[in-house]
Design an enzyme around this catalytic site. Structure first.
Site, mmCIF file in Angstrom:
data_model
loop_
_atom_site.group_PDB
_atom_site.id
_atom_site.type_symbol
_atom_site.label_atom_id
_atom_site.label_comp_id
_atom_site.label_asym_id
_atom_site.label_seq_id
_atom_site.Cartn_x
_atom_site.Cartn_y
_atom_site.Cartn_z
ATOM 1 N N ASP A 301 41.660 -24.076 -23.549
ATOM 2 C CA ASP A 301 41.206 -23.892 -24.926
ATOM 3 C C ASP A 301 41.669 -22.530 -25.423
ATOM 4 O OD1 ASP A 301 39.945 -26.253 -25.539
ATOM 5 O OD2 ASP A 301 38.062 -25.649 -24.622
ATOM 6 N N ASP A 338 25.751 -16.334 -43.553
ATOM 7 C CA ASP A 338 26.618 -16.810 -42.471
ATOM 8 C C ASP A 338 26.315 -16.002 -41.209
ATOM 9 O OD1 ASP A 338 28.586 -17.640 -40.777
ATOM 10 O OD2 ASP A 338 30.242 -17.350 -42.175
ATOM 11 N N PHE A 374 28.298 -24.071 -43.931
ATOM 12 C CA PHE A 374 29.638 -24.552 -43.562
ATOM 13 C C PHE A 374 29.514 -25.938 -42.944
ATOM 14 C CE2 PHE A 374 32.902 -25.273 -40.390
ATOM 15 C CZ PHE A 374 34.063 -24.987 -41.094
ATOM 16 N N VAL A 377 33.383 -31.071 -42.978
ATOM 17 C CA VAL A 377 33.961 -31.841 -44.083
ATOM 18 C C VAL A 377 34.471 -30.914 -45.181
ATOM 19 C CG1 VAL A 377 33.501 -33.567 -45.863
ATOM 20 C CG2 VAL A 377 32.487 -33.815 -43.580
ATOM 21 N N ARG A 379 34.580 -27.475 -45.028
ATOM 22 C CA ARG A 379 35.261 -26.317 -44.437
ATOM 23 C C ARG A 379 35.104 -25.063 -45.302
ATOM 24 N NH1 ARG A 379 41.230 -27.835 -43.068
ATOM 25 N NH2 ARG A 379 41.068 -25.975 -41.746
ATOM 26 N N MET A 380 33.938 -24.963 -45.958
ATOM 27 C CA MET A 380 33.617 -23.811 -46.794
ATOM 28 C C MET A 380 32.143 -23.474 -46.622
ATOM 29 S SD MET A 380 35.441 -24.342 -50.504
ATOM 30 C CE MET A 380 34.379 -25.730 -50.877
ATOM 31 N N LYS A 402 33.767 -19.096 -49.694
ATOM 32 C CA LYS A 402 34.858 -18.652 -48.816
ATOM 33 C C LYS A 402 35.122 -19.779 -47.832
ATOM 34 C CE LYS A 402 32.701 -16.589 -44.736
ATOM 35 N NZ LYS A 402 31.343 -17.090 -44.910
#
Length: 694
Positions: A301, A338, A374, A377, A379-380, A402
């Protein structure tokens, strides 16, 4: 191998004289039977006052010591895991659990009952608060808590366990330090992860590996061949008036069969697993360790393995005509709720570069602010703000977002905005250097505006390129797996030096890569921690699950890393190769070892009748009796001398197979021939001082 550990292993070595245990090692079982025969013969000779009684008794004693030393090597190897097993057993405490039951008020209401942890069944839900011991293995289904796992991992730093992610798995015997969680039990009493660890550490459930089984079959075949040869030799020796006593024939047999490697095979296998355990990696069987040594493809990964994983904001790039403070303020505002490392780093960088606004925790945001989480789907992430919000970068702004460049571009287009050309170029530039670009946009109810780009950098771990080069020298092909776009993935792959990469990978893609490699005849290893990794972990020849991951991942893998360090897979491969190298080296030494014994015993048997065979007595041994006794003593002592090497393992060097073979033959092949000549000659000088032997 210190004296204390050796003495502690003696009782276990004595218990291993049980024929039902010895029969699993054909070589040592043969020596055991021979020792019994020699014991009966020696007793008879002592009663009869035979002149060779002392010689027979000494040979018999050393034959028993040979069996003891063989048992001791395995006992010492098993004993090395006892201390860790004891500490794990101490963590396996019977605790009272607060089992959750459906309440009388209908759905959504609960009551609790206090029950012994041993009565919990799979599927039960228990509630744990700060100070509680988690009663059994399970998955967190509600809440978030700090958990002390030092009893298992040895690490004092607490870890976070939470519901709904890849860090939901908890282990029985660990302690909740803060907050409150609900845990669904996934293991029945007596079958927990801790129970399996104790059994594996102690070696009580150790299964022999395919190569170990094959080697035992070879040793058994050689033993049968030499038994037949010695039986055929008996009438020949009698005809030649040599020394045809049963004791001499048994001594000959024991010296001819590969006793050394037969005694050390179990210790080598156990020590290989123990070396993993010392690095806090638990293998479900020796097969997994051995297979790791034959790996030809390694899937890594990107995040957390090749790179540190915690990407940090390093730069704000405003669009033309946008004041830097506007971008910085909007970026900070969009990241207040966030809690990811990336989000916190954006807030930190905003404060550092002059935003001037104090950081706010999510709970400090006013109630009329809507947090946009976030999702995979959209992605914000960001906020929906009321007009005139104090920290609003422009009083008319209603939304701030963002996220990934494509997602923010779609968001802006849907609201009448666009991404300026210079920002598109900046996005490509950041991606090309291996960074992650995030666009920041605002919406005032009329038109969206893309203010600029945030540069997130993911740093490749120091020395990674050198480690990948070592793997390549081992003949291992490395493939990086990442969900990043192809440009970012290519830049990181080039910096890390991997052989190939798979970008924008899904769980299905990981499985497809494994299947493709296996169909090409390669053995594959990979790491994972999530439920979505479980199919790939199960399909890989060596799957290493992170202890911090889900129960599904740990059940699917054949190794579990208690430290949850994905880079440890590289060490696992090295340990597996060291196991194979050690077994091969000591087998080479054992077979070469027997050559000198032929020169010691065969002349001793027949030189008196056939003087021409005296030419084979190149060691100049004193007498047939001293030659035989010296060979038997050396045969026993060499086992003890090689135990530390079997436990420590032969140092593995990343060289080609041809160079490894040449080195093996030079050191252990030639050394195995020379050492017995020296050892038997020195022993003969001492044995010759015994009057009845001389």
């Amino acid at each position: 191998m210190n004296l204390a550990n050796t003495l502690a292993a003696f009782p276990l070595a004595v218990r291993k004289f049980n024929p039902r245990l010895l029969v699993h090692s054909p070589v040592m079982f043969t020596v055991f039977i021979g020792s019994l025969v020699c014991t009966l013969v020696s007793i008879q000779q002592l009663v009869q006052g035979s002149p060779v009684a002392v010689f027979s008794a000494l040979v018999t004693v050393w034959l028993w010591l040979t069996v003891l030393f063989g048992n001791l090597s395995e006992a010492i190897a098993e004993g090395r895991g006892k201390a860790q097993a004891d500490s794990l057993r101490a963590a396996r405490t019977s605790v009272m659990a607060r089992r959750r039951l459906a309440g009388p008020g209908g759905p959504g209401t609960f009551t609790e009952e206090l029950v012994p942890g041993t009565e919990l069944a799979v599927g039960d839900i228990v509630v744990c608060e700060a100070g509680d011991l988690i009663p059994s293995d399970g998955d967190v289904i509600e809440g978030l808590a700090s958990v002390d796992e030092s009893a298992i991992t040895g690490e004092s730093a607490p870890v976070i366990r939470e519901s709904g992610g890849d860090r939901s798995s908890v282990t029985g015997g660990t302690m909740v330090l803060s907050d409150k969680i609900a845990v669904r039990i996934t293991a029945a009493s007596g079958k927990t992860f801790l129970d399996r660890m104790i059994a594996l550490v102690e070696g009580s459930t150790r299964q022999r590996t395919p190569n170990e089984i094959a080697l035992n079959v070879l040793l058994a075949s050689l033993t049968i061949v030499f038994v037949v040869c010695v039986m055929a030799l008996a009438p020949m020796a009698n005809f030649a008036n040599a020394l045809p006593t049963p004791v001499v024939l048994v001594a000959l047999l024991v010296c001819l069969i590969p006793t050394t490697i037969g005694a050390l095979v179990p210790a080598i296998g156990i020590a290989g697993m123990d070396r993993l355990i010392q690095r806090n990696v638990l293998a479900t069987s020796g097969r997994a360790v051995e297979t790791a040594g034959d790996i030809t493809t390694l899937l890594l990964d990107k995040t957390g393995t090749i790179t540190y994983g915690n990407r940090r904001a390093v730069e704000f790039g405003p669009a033309d005509g946008v004041a830097p403070f506007r971008l910085i303020a909007a970026a900070r505002l969009s990241s207040l709720a966030d809690e990811t490392p990336e989000g916190r780093s954006i807030v930190d960088l905003a404060l550092e570069q002059g935003d001037g606004q104090p950081a706010q925790a999510p709970e400090e945001l006013s109630a009329d602010v809507e947090v946009i989480e976030f999702s995979a789907v959209t992605r914000m992430s960001g906020l929906n703000l009321p007009p005139g919000y104090p920290a609003n970068p422009g009083t008319r702004v209603l939304e701030v977002r963002k996220g990934a460049a494509a997602a923010v571009e779609r968001y802006a287009l849907e609201r009448g905005g666009f991404v300026p050309q210079e920002l598109e170029e900046k996005v490509l530039e950041i991606s090309a250097t291996g960074g992650t670009p995030l666009l920041v946009a605002t919406f005032d109810g009329t038109r969206a505006q893309v203010l600029g780009v945030i540069h997130l950098a993911d740093v490749v771990k120091p020395g990674m390129k050198e480690r990948v080069a070592q793997l390549r020298a081992m003949g291992i092909r490395t493939v990086m797996i990442t969900g990043d776009n192809k440009i970012t993935a290519g830049a990181i792959a080039g910096e890390a030096g991997v052989d190939d990469f798979v970008a924008e990978a899904t769980p299905e893609d990981k499985l497809a890569v494994i299947k493709r490699e296996q169909e090409a005849g390669r053995l594959v290893a990979m790491t994972g921690d999530g439920t979505n990794d479980a199919p790939a972990l199960a399909a890989a020849d060596v799957g290493v699950a992170m202890n911090s991951g889900t129960s599904a991942a740990k059940e699917a893998a054949n190794m579990v890393d208690l430290d949850s360090d994905p880079t440890k897979l590289i060490d696992v491969v090295g340990i597996g190769k060291q196991l194979l190298i050690t077994r091969g080296s000591l087998t080479t030494f054992s077979v070469a070892n027997d050559v000198a014994k032929y020169f010691a015993i065969v002349p001793a048997l027949f030189a008196a009748t056939f003087p021409g065979l005296g030419l084979l007595n190149i060691m100049g041994l004193h007498s047939p009796e001293s030659a035989i006794l010296s060979a038997v003593i050396f045969n026993a002592i060499i086992i003890v001398l090689l135990v530390p090497l079997a436990l420590r393992g032969v140092k593995y060097r990343a060289v080609s197979a041809a160079k490894a073979l040449s080195r093996n033959l030079l050191i252990y092949g030639l050394g195995g021939v020379i050492a017995p000549f020296i050892g038997i000659k020195l022993l003969d000088l001492v044995v010759a001082l015994i009057p009845t032997i001389a």
